[in-house]
Scaffold this motif. Structure first.
Motif, PDB file in Angstrom:
ATOM      1  N   GLU A   3       0.833  -1.195   0.000  1.00 23.71           N
ATOM      2  CA  GLU A   3       0.000   0.000   0.000  1.00 23.71           C
ATOM      3  C   GLU A   3       0.873   1.252   0.000  1.00 23.71           C
ATOM      4  N   ARG A   4       0.444   2.236  -0.780  1.00 23.91           N
ATOM      5  CA  ARG A   4       1.168   3.501  -0.848  1.00 23.91           C
ATOM      6  C   ARG A   4       0.909   4.318   0.405  1.00 23.91           C
ATOM      7  N   ARG A   5       1.948   4.847   0.972  1.00 22.60           N
ATOM      8  CA  ARG A   5       1.835   5.686   2.165  1.00 22.60           C
ATOM      9  C   ARG A   5       1.671   7.134   1.728  1.00 22.60           C
ATOM     10  N   THR A   6       0.675   7.810   2.317  1.00 23.78           N
ATOM     11  CA  THR A   6       0.437   9.204   1.964  1.00 23.78           C
ATOM     12  C   THR A   6       0.399  10.057   3.234  1.00 23.78           C
ATOM     13  N   VAL A   7       0.525  11.343   3.059  1.00 27.63           N
ATOM     14  CA  VAL A   7       0.453  12.276   4.171  1.00 27.63           C
ATOM     15  C   VAL A   7      -0.920  12.181   4.833  1.00 27.63           C
ATOM     16  N   GLN A   8      -1.976  12.066   4.029  1.00 25.76           N
ATOM     17  CA  GLN A   8      -3.331  11.982   4.578  1.00 25.76           C
ATOM     18  C   GLN A   8      -3.497  10.732   5.443  1.00 25.76           C
ATOM     19  N   LYS A   9      -2.991   9.602   4.984  1.00 29.53           N
ATOM     20  CA  LYS A   9      -3.082   8.366   5.768  1.00 29.53           C
ATOM     21  C   LYS A   9      -2.321   8.508   7.072  1.00 29.53           C
ATOM     22  N   ASP A  10      -1.147   9.107   6.999  1.00 27.82           N
ATOM     23  CA  ASP A  10      -0.361   9.325   8.214  1.00 27.82           C
ATOM     24  C   ASP A  10      -1.100  10.235   9.190  1.00 27.82           C
ATOM     25  N   MET A  11      -1.753  11.273   8.674  1.00 25.11           N
ATOM     26  CA  MET A  11      -2.489  12.201   9.535  1.00 25.11           C
ATOM     27  C   MET A  11      -3.689  11.521  10.188  1.00 25.11           C
ATOM     28  N   VAL A  12      -4.405  10.714   9.445  1.00 27.19           N
ATOM     29  CA  VAL A  12      -5.574  10.018   9.989  1.00 27.19           C
ATOM     30  C   VAL A  12      -5.134   9.028  11.062  1.00 27.19           C
ATOM     31  N   TYR A  13      -4.081   8.277  10.798  1.00 32.10           N
ATOM     32  CA  TYR A  13      -3.610   7.310  11.793  1.00 32.10           C
ATOM     33  C   TYR A  13      -3.085   8.029  13.037  1.00 32.10           C
ATOM     34  N   LEU A  16      -6.025   9.018  15.129  1.00 27.01           N
ATOM     35  CA  LEU A  16      -6.567   7.885  15.885  1.00 27.01           C
ATOM     36  C   LEU A  16      -5.747   7.617  17.141  1.00 27.01           C
ATOM     37  N   LYS A  17      -4.440   7.645  17.001  1.00 27.89           N
ATOM     38  CA  LYS A  17      -3.572   7.392  18.153  1.00 27.89           C
ATOM     39  C   LYS A  17      -3.651   8.522  19.165  1.00 27.89           C
ATOM     40  N   ALA A  18      -3.725   9.749  18.699  1.00 24.26           N
ATOM     41  CA  ALA A  18      -3.774  10.900  19.604  1.00 24.26           C
ATOM     42  C   ALA A  18      -5.102  10.951  20.353  1.00 24.26           C
ATOM     43  N   LEU A  19      -6.184  10.638  19.669  1.00 25.07           N
ATOM     44  CA  LEU A  19      -7.499  10.690  20.302  1.00 25.07           C
ATOM     45  C   LEU A  19      -7.695   9.511  21.261  1.00 25.07           C
ATOM     46  N   HIS A  20      -7.123   8.378  20.955  1.00 19.76           N
ATOM     47  CA  HIS A  20      -7.149   7.135  21.739  1.00 19.76           C
ATOM     48  C   HIS A  20      -8.444   6.905  22.530  1.00 19.76           C
ATOM     49  N   ALA A  25     -15.564   8.626  12.703  1.00 16.71           N
ATOM     50  CA  ALA A  25     -14.906   9.241  11.543  1.00 16.71           C
ATOM     51  C   ALA A  25     -15.040  10.762  11.614  1.00 16.71           C
ATOM     52  N   GLU A  26     -16.175  11.235  12.080  1.00 16.69           N
ATOM     53  CA  GLU A  26     -16.398  12.683  12.183  1.00 16.69           C
ATOM     54  C   GLU A  26     -15.450  13.317  13.196  1.00 16.69           C
ATOM     55  N   GLN A  27     -15.184  12.629  14.298  1.00 17.12           N
ATOM     56  CA  GLN A  27     -14.242  13.134  15.301  1.00 17.12           C
ATOM     57  C   GLN A  27     -12.813  13.136  14.756  1.00 17.12           C
ATOM     58  N   VAL A  28     -12.470  12.115  13.985  1.00 15.45           N
ATOM     59  CA  VAL A  28     -11.144  12.078  13.359  1.00 15.45           C
ATOM     60  C   VAL A  28     -11.026  13.236  12.374  1.00 15.45           C
ATOM     61  N   TYR A  29     -12.060  13.447  11.590  1.00 16.59           N
ATOM     62  CA  TYR A  29     -12.060  14.543  10.624  1.00 16.59           C
ATOM     63  C   TYR A  29     -11.853  15.890  11.326  1.00 16.59           C
ATOM     64  N   ALA A  30     -12.582  16.126  12.427  1.00 16.51           N
ATOM     65  CA  ALA A  30     -12.448  17.394  13.160  1.00 16.51           C
ATOM     66  C   ALA A  30     -11.021  17.578  13.670  1.00 16.51           C
ATOM     67  N   TYR A  31     -10.413  16.511  14.148  1.00 15.47           N
ATOM     68  CA  TYR A  31      -9.041  16.573  14.647  1.00 15.47           C
ATOM     69  C   TYR A  31      -8.065  16.908  13.516  1.00 15.47           C
ATOM     70  N   VAL A  32      -8.218  16.208  12.393  1.00 14.98           N
ATOM     71  CA  VAL A  32      -7.340  16.433  11.243  1.00 14.98           C
ATOM     72  C   VAL A  32      -7.532  17.848  10.701  1.00 14.98           C
ATOM     73  N   GLN A  33      -8.776  18.306  10.638  1.00 14.60           N
ATOM     74  CA  GLN A  33      -9.078  19.660  10.136  1.00 14.60           C
ATOM     75  C   GLN A  33      -8.381  20.746  10.938  1.00 14.60           C
ATOM     76  N   GLN A  34      -8.247  20.569  12.231  1.00 10.97           N
ATOM     77  CA  GLN A  34      -7.567  21.547  13.077  1.00 10.97           C
ATOM     78  C   GLN A  34      -6.086  21.658  12.722  1.00 10.97           C
ATOM     79  N   ARG A  35      -5.542  20.612  12.147  1.00 11.61           N
ATOM     80  CA  ARG A  35      -4.121  20.591  11.821  1.00 11.61           C
ATOM     81  C   ARG A  35      -3.835  20.855  10.352  1.00 11.61           C
ATOM     82  N   CYS A  36      -4.790  20.512   9.511  1.00 10.58           N
ATOM     83  CA  CYS A  36      -4.605  20.706   8.069  1.00 10.58           C
ATOM     84  C   CYS A  36      -5.971  20.886   7.416  1.00 10.58           C
ATOM     85  N   SER A  37      -6.347  22.112   7.187  1.00  9.93           N
ATOM     86  CA  SER A  37      -7.698  22.416   6.698  1.00  9.93           C
ATOM     87  C   SER A  37      -7.944  21.973   5.257  1.00  9.93           C
ATOM     88  N   THR A  38      -6.908  21.541   4.552  1.00  8.07           N
ATOM     89  CA  THR A  38      -7.099  21.131   3.162  1.00  8.07           C
ATOM     90  C   THR A  38      -7.519  19.670   3.018  1.00  8.07           C
TER      91      THR A  38
END
Length: 142
Positions: A3-13, A16-20, A25-38
């Motif tokens: 599998e190809r590793r991408t920045v988005q996959k790294d951010m989502v994973y 998940l680890k940070a939120l523990h 999915a919506e909570q993960v999205y909100a977390y990722v959005q705070q760090r990278c709005s794109t």
């Protein structure tokens, strides 16, 4: 094929680890959005679904609400609060030959199982205790 590793996959994973806390999915999205709005909502959902299908994260299906995700993929069980939807790990030993027992009793060829307990979490129990009960005997109707 690897599998190809991408920045988005790294951010989502990483989310998940940070939120523990078994986020949706919506909570993960909100977390990722705070760090990278794109990063789009669709990307987060697609990445989580792909990770769950490949087994790199665990999807905790909740028939009464949104699925939750867990970065810990070893066999373990969960409990879901019926009030707030919170999901936590349950630390119990794995039941003996449960697959064999079920397979023998129903004739299915089984591939696995999930076990999700339901109840009321400590925080919701405390909130219910702190909230004064409404005394209908002293309630006046206008």
């Amino acid at each position: 094929m690897e599998e190809r590793r991408t920045v988005q996959k790294d951010m989502v994973y990483a989310a998940l680890k940070a939120l523990h806390n078994h986020p949706t999915a919506e909570q993960v999205y909100a977390y990722v959005q705070q760090r990278c709005s794109t990063v789009s909502r669709a990307t987060v959902y697609r990445v989580l679904n792909g990770m769950a299908e490949r087994g790199s994260v665990l999807r905790v299906s909740n028939p009464d609400g949104a699925d939750h995700y867990d970065h810990q993929t070893h066999r373990h069980f969960h409990v879901c609060c019926d009030r707030c939807g919170r999901v936590d790990d349950v630390r119990i030993p794995e039941p003996g030959d449960i697959l064999g027992s079920v397979q023998d009793s129903c004739g299915y060829e089984l591939s696995g199982y999930t076990l999700l307990f339901h109840g009321i979490c400590k925080e919701c129990q405390q909130t219910a205790q702190d909230r004064p009960a409404l005394d209908h005997r002293n309630t006046k109707l206008s």
